[in-house]
Each structure stands twice: as C-alpha cells, then as structure tokens.
Design a protein around this motif. Structure first.
Motif, PDB file in Angstrom:
ATOM      1  N   ARG A  23       0.855  -1.189   0.000  1.00 40.57           N
ATOM      2  CA  ARG A  23       0.000   0.000   0.000  1.00 40.57           C
ATOM      3  C   ARG A  23       0.895   1.243   0.000  1.00 40.57           C
ATOM      4  O   ARG A  23       1.946   1.264   0.658  1.00 40.57           O
ATOM      5  N   GLU A  47      -2.218  -2.932  -3.240  1.00 37.66           N
ATOM      6  CA  GLU A  47      -3.159  -3.796  -2.514  1.00 37.66           C
ATOM      7  C   GLU A  47      -4.594  -3.289  -2.621  1.00 37.66           C
ATOM      8  O   GLU A  47      -5.537  -4.084  -2.653  1.00 37.66           O
ATOM      9  N   ILE A  48      -4.761  -1.976  -2.669  1.00 37.91           N
ATOM     10  CA  ILE A  48      -6.131  -1.433  -2.742  1.00 37.91           C
ATOM     11  C   ILE A  48      -6.299  -0.298  -3.765  1.00 37.91           C
ATOM     12  O   ILE A  48      -7.416  -0.030  -4.181  1.00 37.91           O
ATOM     13  N   LYS A  51      -8.480  -0.281  -7.158  1.00 36.41           N
ATOM     14  CA  LYS A  51      -9.858  -0.794  -7.127  1.00 36.41           C
ATOM     15  C   LYS A  51     -10.818   0.374  -7.350  1.00 36.41           C
ATOM     16  O   LYS A  51     -10.541   1.521  -6.966  1.00 36.41           O
ATOM     17  N   HIS A  84      -4.496  -4.456 -10.295  1.00 35.86           N
ATOM     18  CA  HIS A  84      -5.439  -5.258  -9.490  1.00 35.86           C
ATOM     19  C   HIS A  84      -6.465  -4.312  -8.896  1.00 35.86           C
ATOM     20  O   HIS A  84      -6.081  -3.482  -8.100  1.00 35.86           O
ATOM     21  N   TRP A  88     -14.374  -6.375  -9.430  1.00 38.60           N
ATOM     22  CA  TRP A  88     -14.513  -7.211  -8.233  1.00 38.60           C
ATOM     23  C   TRP A  88     -15.708  -6.668  -7.455  1.00 38.60           C
ATOM     24  O   TRP A  88     -15.720  -5.481  -7.100  1.00 38.60           O
ATOM     25  N   ASN A 131     -11.943 -10.378 -10.953  1.00 44.32           N
ATOM     26  CA  ASN A 131     -11.494 -11.010  -9.719  1.00 44.32           C
ATOM     27  C   ASN A 131     -12.643 -11.805  -9.106  1.00 44.32           C
ATOM     28  O   ASN A 131     -13.746 -11.287  -8.940  1.00 44.32           O
ATOM     29  N   GLU A 132     -12.362 -13.062  -8.800  1.00 46.60           N
ATOM     30  CA  GLU A 132     -13.292 -13.929  -8.072  1.00 46.60           C
ATOM     31  C   GLU A 132     -14.649 -14.129  -8.755  1.00 46.60           C
ATOM     32  O   GLU A 132     -15.694 -13.932  -8.138  1.00 46.60           O
ATOM     33  N   GLN A 214      -4.828 -16.976  -6.316  1.00 44.82           N
ATOM     34  CA  GLN A 214      -4.596 -16.132  -5.130  1.00 44.82           C
ATOM     35  C   GLN A 214      -3.731 -16.866  -4.106  1.00 44.82           C
ATOM     36  O   GLN A 214      -2.868 -16.274  -3.482  1.00 44.82           O
ATOM     37  N   HIS A 216      -4.364 -18.098  -1.039  1.00 39.06           N
ATOM     38  CA  HIS A 216      -4.487 -17.808   0.394  1.00 39.06           C
ATOM     39  C   HIS A 216      -4.562 -19.170   1.098  1.00 39.06           C
ATOM     40  O   HIS A 216      -5.635 -19.740   1.268  1.00 39.06           O
ATOM     41  N   GLU A 247      -1.419 -13.865  -4.691  1.00 40.07           N
ATOM     42  CA  GLU A 247      -1.722 -13.318  -3.357  1.00 40.07           C
ATOM     43  C   GLU A 247      -1.301 -14.288  -2.247  1.00 40.07           C
ATOM     44  O   GLU A 247      -2.013 -14.457  -1.245  1.00 40.07           O
ATOM     45  N   TRP A 289       0.927 -11.617  -0.508  1.00 41.29           N
ATOM     46  CA  TRP A 289      -0.050 -10.547  -0.258  1.00 41.29           C
ATOM     47  C   TRP A 289       0.430  -9.696   0.927  1.00 41.29           C
ATOM     48  O   TRP A 289      -0.111  -9.742   2.019  1.00 41.29           O
ATOM     49  N   TRP A 297      -3.621  -8.534   5.726  1.00 42.07           N
ATOM     50  CA  TRP A 297      -5.081  -8.459   5.868  1.00 42.07           C
ATOM     51  C   TRP A 297      -5.593  -9.540   6.812  1.00 42.07           C
ATOM     52  O   TRP A 297      -6.724  -9.469   7.278  1.00 42.07           O
ATOM     53  N   ARG A 304      -3.753  -5.566  14.236  1.00 40.70           N
ATOM     54  CA  ARG A 304      -2.993  -4.978  13.140  1.00 40.70           C
ATOM     55  C   ARG A 304      -2.045  -3.905  13.675  1.00 40.70           C
ATOM     56  O   ARG A 304      -2.417  -3.136  14.563  1.00 40.70           O
TER      57      ARG A 304
HETATM   58  O1  G3I Z   1      -7.806   3.314   4.111  1.00 43.10           O
HETATM   59  C1  G3I Z   1      -9.127   3.301   4.679  1.00 43.10           C
HETATM   60  C2  G3I Z   1      -9.197   4.214   5.834  1.00 43.10           C
HETATM   61  O2  G3I Z   1      -9.001   5.547   5.383  1.00 43.10           O
HETATM   62  C3  G3I Z   1     -10.550   4.060   6.508  1.00 43.10           C
HETATM   63  O3  G3I Z   1     -10.626   4.858   7.638  1.00 43.10           O
HETATM   64  C4  G3I Z   1     -10.783   2.604   6.900  1.00 43.10           C
HETATM   65  C5  G3I Z   1     -12.133   2.363   7.536  1.00 43.10           C
HETATM   66  O4  G3I Z   1     -12.606   1.067   7.240  1.00 43.10           O
HETATM   67  O5  G3I Z   1     -10.710   1.825   5.752  1.00 43.10           O
HETATM   68  C6  G3I Z   1      -9.469   1.892   5.096  1.00 43.10           C
HETATM   69  O6  G3I Z   1      -9.549   1.158   3.924  1.00 43.10           O
HETATM   70  C7  G3I Z   1      -9.526  -0.240   4.065  1.00 43.10           C
HETATM   71  C8  G3I Z   1      -8.342  -0.747   3.265  1.00 43.10           C
HETATM   72  O7  G3I Z   1      -8.344  -2.145   3.205  1.00 43.10           O
HETATM   73  C9  G3I Z   1      -7.010  -0.292   3.842  1.00 43.10           C
HETATM   74  O8  G3I Z   1      -6.817  -0.876   5.101  1.00 43.10           O
HETATM   75  C10 G3I Z   1     -10.809  -0.788   3.544  1.00 43.10           C
HETATM   76  O9  G3I Z   1     -11.862  -0.438   4.412  1.00 43.10           O
HETATM   77  C11 G3I Z   1     -10.716  -2.281   3.443  1.00 43.10           C
HETATM   78  O10 G3I Z   1     -11.893  -2.779   2.778  1.00 43.10           O
HETATM   79  C12 G3I Z   1      -9.511  -2.656   2.613  1.00 43.10           C
HETATM   80  O11 G3I Z   1      -9.435  -4.042   2.582  1.00 43.10           O
HETATM   81  C13 G3I Z   1      -8.717  -4.609   1.499  1.00 43.10           C
HETATM   82  C14 G3I Z   1      -9.646  -5.572   0.763  1.00 43.10           C
HETATM   83  O12 G3I Z   1      -8.936  -6.294  -0.218  1.00 43.10           O
HETATM   84  C15 G3I Z   1     -10.774  -4.820   0.072  1.00 43.10           C
HETATM   85  O13 G3I Z   1     -10.265  -3.964  -0.926  1.00 43.10           O
HETATM   86  C16 G3I Z   1      -7.527  -5.366   2.067  1.00 43.10           C
HETATM   87  O14 G3I Z   1      -6.599  -4.418   2.609  1.00 43.10           O
HETATM   88  C17 G3I Z   1      -6.855  -6.169   0.966  1.00 43.10           C
HETATM   89  O15 G3I Z   1      -5.838  -6.966   1.510  1.00 43.10           O
HETATM   90  C18 G3I Z   1      -7.903  -7.079   0.319  1.00 43.10           C
HETATM   91  O16 G3I Z   1      -7.260  -7.808  -0.705  1.00 43.10           O
HETATM   92  C19 G3I Z   1      -8.057  -8.823  -1.310  1.00 43.10           C
HETATM   93  C20 G3I Z   1      -7.701  -8.840  -2.787  1.00 43.10           C
HETATM   94  O17 G3I Z   1      -7.905  -7.565  -3.345  1.00 43.10           O
HETATM   95  C21 G3I Z   1      -8.535  -9.895  -3.542  1.00 43.10           C
HETATM   96  N1  G3I Z   1      -8.367 -11.198  -2.918  1.00 43.10           N
HETATM   97  C22 G3I Z   1      -8.639 -11.264  -1.499  1.00 43.10           C
HETATM   98  C23 G3I Z   1      -7.792 -10.228  -0.735  1.00 43.10           C
HETATM   99  C24 G3I Z   1      -8.067 -10.297   0.749  1.00 43.10           C
HETATM  100  O18 G3I Z   1      -9.383  -9.932   1.028  1.00 43.10           O
END
Ligand code: G3I
Length: 342
Positions: A23, A47-48, A51, A84, A88, A131-132, A214, A216, A247, A289, A297, A304
C-alpha cells in the motif's frame, strides 16, 4: 546462490519473478519496508489503490494519487506494477453497483476502464480484469452472482475482457480467483468451473492471457490436493494461458503453539504449495499478499500494527519487525529447486 541472494534474484534463476502487494501509505512511511521491498521484489501489486472504490469513491470524484505514486515508484526502480483489479464485486463502490443494476448500461464499465487502462498503458502490463468470478456453491452455473452478473448475465466476463483489450491492447489480461488448492469437494468443483469458463472464453476467441491463483493457504484446511492442483495447472497451461501466484499467504490455525513450530508449519505449507506450482512451466511468478505480518489483511482488526509478534498471524515472509522467517527461506529454496529441475 549466495546467502544474501534476495528473492527476486532467486526467482530470476528459475525464470520467474517475485513480488508483493503493497500500500502506498505503508511505503511512504517506512524506509525499512521500502529497502526490503527494493531488495526482494521485481513486481508490486497495489493492494487497494487500483480498485474502483478507491479510485472513484463517489461518482466523478477521481482519486488517482496513491496508484500514481506506486507506479512512479515502480518506474524509478525498475519494478513492474500489476493491475489489481478492474472488476470485483467487493471493491465496486455502492453507487456503481446500484447504477449497474438499475441502468444495465455497459457504458459505466467502459468509463471506469477508461479511467485507468489508458492512464497506465505504458506502466502496467498485466491486469486482473475479473477477480473472483467463480462460485460453485451459490452461483449460477458456477459463476458468482454479482452486480455485473445480474446486470449483464454470465457473459459479463467476456465483455470485460474484450473491453479491457480494446483499451489496453498490449496488456496481459487475467482472471484471478481463490480456493483451487485443497483436497475437498468445493476446491475440486471450483477448479472444474474455472476450466469450463476458460474453455468457453477460448472457444469464442476472447482475449484472455492468464490465470491468477490467489493462494491464500489455510492450515485448517488439511492437505493440499497436490495431484489435483498439478493437473489443473497443466490444463490451464494447455489452453495456452500463463499462470501467476498472485496473493500468497498462510492463515494459521493454532496461534498458541510455540513460535518456531508455528513458523515451521507455515513454511512447510508454502514449500508443499510452491513445489507443485513451480513444477509447472506456465507459472511465471509468485507474489505474496504483503511482505510483513504487520501489514497482513489476515490480522484481526485489533492486532494490526502491533508489535506483539506472537499475537499476530505469521503467514508472510517477514515478521512484524521485518525479520526474515522460515517462510522467506522456503520461498527462496523453492525457486532454487525449480531452477534445478528446469
Ligand atoms: O484506508 C481506509 C481508511 O481511510 C478508513 O478509515 C478505513 C475504515 O474502514 O478503511 C481503510 O480502507 C480499508 C483498506 O483495506 C485499507 O486498510 C478498507 O476499508 C478495506 O476494505 C480494505 O481491505 C482490502 C480488501 O482487499 C478490500 O479492498 C484489504 O486491505 C486487501 O488486503 C484485500 O485484498 C483482497 C484482494 O484484493 C482480492 N483477494 C482477497 C484479498 C483479501 O481480502
């Protein structure tokens, strides 16, 4: 291979790449993570930040900054960036899901693709387009019920690949999915469903170039289906597709065991998995990942970023203090062994 050979060099020796998801905020705030990443990775996956919900949280409220930063970082250091992910369900903003279901107008998808594919045309050469998409338990003909699937039918996958190809003709286009790994009926059915999807796409000359696994891994799931997984990879390769482990990480099942035992279990699971996967020449690389347990994650929300090493899931190559764990050496060894049989 010298004791200090980093993962990217070990991977290269086996004709593969090694990389990790990252990230932008982690990278900006941590010089040590940055150094580790530069040492070990020749590929990064945002990682995000690529999207839809990160890039366009509200209609027209474009946020390209974090992805731009990672792309610039990659360019500065000769690191490839994986795209990525375009489609999704979980990362599609609510406003877009509602609009897709209401209007059933593909123009919204084209507009979203148009915001990222041309922008990163030179920098990103590989995209997870869908994705998925697989769901053999609650899906429709093996296809997950999502807003896209409901709005456009199961053909949305074909449409997405064609649309992505039109906007990024040189990019390798992937379908990325999970749970193909273990000896249980669900994973077996998922492998079959993905192969059927690939078959349909290839029959219709749809531009698809790769499958992302992926990976996992989950220590509660018992034994890998080594024979089934190996056969599946050969069949994917038989369609002329390349494969990437996109991942990789390991969910632990017993965090009360002593740390050395826990780390050994994680490393053994990775060794078994990579032993099967790297025996398939179509597998071009391995991406974990994240690099450090601290950023995974898989951590419970409340653990965390803690430095309580024993309280964290230990499913990545580096611990929370960026010390290398047995998983790190196992990945390196797997590449060395893959080179020996190549
Ligand atoms: O950055 C914001 C922050 O500003 C906010 O206050 C907070 C409140 O919830 O959220 C933060 O964002 C989060 C972000 O991760 C960073 O931590 C999102 O809510 C959260 O949904 C996001 O989760 C990510 C998830 O995908 C959804 O996009 C995970 O980090 C990431 O590891 C995960 O990755 C996925 C792959 O894309 C697809 N395969 C599965 C894998 C694991 O779920």
């Amino acid at each position: 291979m010298s004791e200090a050979a980093p993962l990217r060099r070990a991977a290269l020796g086996a004709g593969r790449y090694f990389g990790a998801a990252v990230r932008a905020d982690q990278l900006a705030g941590d010089d040590r993570l940055r150094a580790v990443l530069l040492r070990d990775c020749s590929v990064i996956t945002p990682e995000i930040h690529l999207k839809w919900d990160a890039v366009e949280p509200a209609p027209g409220a474009w946020r390209h900054g974090a992805a731009d930063d990672l792309v610039a970082f990659g360019k500065d250091h000769g690191i490839q960036v994986r795209g990525h992910t375009l489609i999704w369900e979980q990362s599609t903003p609510r406003w877009a899901r509602e609009r897709l279901l209401h209007d059933r107008d593909w123009a919204l998808v084209d507009r979203w693709f148009g915001a990222v594919l041309p922008r990163y045309r030179d920098a990103i050469r590989q995209w997870d387009v869908v994705n998925e998409p697989i769901d053999t338990e609650h899906g429709d003909g093996g296809m997950r019920r999502t807003s896209f699937q409901r709005a456009f039918g199961n053909d949305y996958v074909e449409r997405a690949l064609r649309a992505a190809h039109a906007q990024a003709p040189a990019a390798a286009l992937y379908i990325n999915d999970y749970s193909f790994d273990y000896a249980n009926p669900v994973d077996a059915a998922r492998r079959t469903a993905l192969l059927r999807l690939i078959e349909r796409l290839k029959r219709r000359d749809v531009p698809i170039h790769g499958i992302g696994l992926q990976a996992h891994l989950d220590l509660a799931k018992g034994a890998l289906d080594e024979a089934g997984l190996g056969r599946f990879l050969r069949e994917v390769a038989g369609f002329g597709l390349e494969i990437a482990v996109t991942e990789l990480d390991v969910r632990e099942s017993d965090r009360r065991a002593p740390l050395p035992l826990r780390d050994r279990r994680v490393a053994d699971a990775v060794a078994a998995y990579l032993g099967v996967v790297l025996a398939e020449p179509a597998v071009k690389g391995v991406i974990t990942w994240g690099l450090s347990d601290r950023d995974s994650w898989l951590q419970d929300q409340d653990s965390r970023n803690r430095t309580d090493l024993a309280g964290l899931n230990r499913g990545l190559p580096y611990d929370a203090l960026l010390g290398r764990k047995p998983m790190y050496w196992t990945i390196r060894q797997a590449f060395a062994e893959a080179r020996a049989i190549a």
